[in-house]
Design a protein around this motif. Structure first.
Motif: not given
Length: 389
Positions: A128, A151, A154
């Protein structure tokens, strides 16, 4: 800790929210929950985050076929799936050091790692904490080197929240990820990749088996049941190992039907533990400045302490209490079990990454973390670690 109290309390999983089993019908998912997050982009749905990353690298290689020995730069401390995706796509991974007391690239080391063969840089959003895409942009030629924003740890925290200048974005829906489907991945790009992955239909039997697997996973997240796995020496939960990536497949229909409900569930989770740790642990966490600079939801709370001795003491004390702390990868990528180091290229040293690996630990933030877990965690950490200011 008293053995009886230990059994009653159980063991917190390091990560993992329950999977919402609501099946969404109607139009294709790309045109609903997910497409609204990435307007104007092409979404490629695949079977894992590793496949999504490999697909992005294959697309880059397809567009730069004149380069016979393509390279991709990765952090010296990272998940071994980055290496397996690179090998699958025919790239040589180039490991680059981190900045001091950071989970992100050292900019000088990154510049030195560039070569005429550098077709891509993987910018990892670490639990994150996003890598600075703009900083990378300033040192690379955009016509020669693409930036992939990884990602896997996240997912956008709300509709309309996703803004990036990277060339590709990849996401994972695997076990313990922000949006958890026990598997699946997404590549977001500006144009369609050369490799098509047609949506796979799944039989009624396979769907039933998959939903049963999800239900079993949900049950095992309870600390009283999870401890049977965590305390059994035959199960090496959380062990970091390299696994060869063998194929890119489409996301099965059974999993895609659960995506919308699980995105909504992810957005609805409260951030009680995260907010508490951000406040109480700020003076003993070398990553505090990075955490404070980002208001993005964290997958786990990242804690970087003063020494390996302190980290190991914390891990021992927290896990004696069943509080779900981990070392994450535990070492730099070239020292992860199974990684073929002769197929990597090292760009300079990895001093900062090695120090990071020795001093880093994570704390769980999932929905199973209750106030008494938070209070016990903070008390243990504050009894061991000396504030930096």
């Amino acid at each position: 800790m008293d053995p009886v109290r230990s059994l009653i309390r159980g063991v917190l999983p390091p990560t993992g929210n329950r999977i919402a089993l609501s099946v969404e019908g109607g139009p294709a998912l790309e045109r609903r929950a997910a497409q609204s997050l990435f307007p104007g982009k092409v979404l490629s749905w695949v079977d894992s985050g590793t496949s999504a990353l490999a697909l992005a690298l294959l697309d880059i290689r397809h567009r730069r076929q004149a380069v016979p020995a393509p390279e991709v730069i990765i952090p010296a401390y990272c998940c071994p799936d980055l290496v397996s995706a690179a090998f699958y796509a025919g790239f040589t991974p180039v490991i680059c050091d981190l900045a001091q007391n950071s989970c992100h690239y050292d900019q000088k080391a990154l510049k030195n790692a560039l070569s005429n063969n550098t077709l891509a840089i993987i910018a990892v959003n670490f639990l994150g904490l996003p890598e600075s895409i703009d900083s990378i942009r300033r040192i690379v030629n955009p016509k020669l080197t693409a930036i992939i924003e990884d990602n896997a740890q996240w997912f956008p925290n709300r509709p309309g929240a996703q803004r990036t200048t990277s060339d590709y974005q990849t996401f994972s829906f695997g076990r313990g990820k922000p949006v958890n489907l026990l598997g699946g991945g997404l590549m977001v790009s500006n144009t369609s990749p050369p490799l098509e992955t047609a949506r796979r239909a799944s039989s009624f039997t396979k769907r039933c088996l998959y939903y049963g697997k999800c239900a079993a996973y949900n049950a095992l997240l309870r600390p009283s049941l999870y401890q049977a796995l965590a305390r059994n020496p035959l199960f090496k939960l959380g062990e970091t190992r390299y696994h060869e990536h063998l194929a890119i497949r489409a996301l099965p229909a059974g999993q895609s039907k659960l995506l919308t409900a699980n995105i909504q569930t992810y957005w609805s989770h409260e951030r009680v533990a995260e907010k508490r740790y951000r406040t109480r642990l700020s003076t003993i966490n070398a990553l505090s400045s990075l955490i404070d600079a980002s208001n993005e939801r964290l997958l786990r709370y990242p804690l970087l302490v003063e020494s390996q001795k302190t980290r190991d003491t914390l891990i021992q004390k927290l896990n004696e209490e069943g509080l779900g702390s981990t070392k994450l990868y535990g070492d730099t990528i070239d020292r992860v079990d199974g990684v073929l180091t002769d197929r990597l290229r090292k760009a300079g040293g990895k001093t900062n990454a090695a120090s990071f690996a020795q001093r880093f630990l994570t704390l769980p933030l999932h929905e199973g973390v209750k106030q008494h877990h938070i209070d016990r965690t903070v008390a243990i950490i504050e009894s061991v670690v000396t504030p930096t200011e």
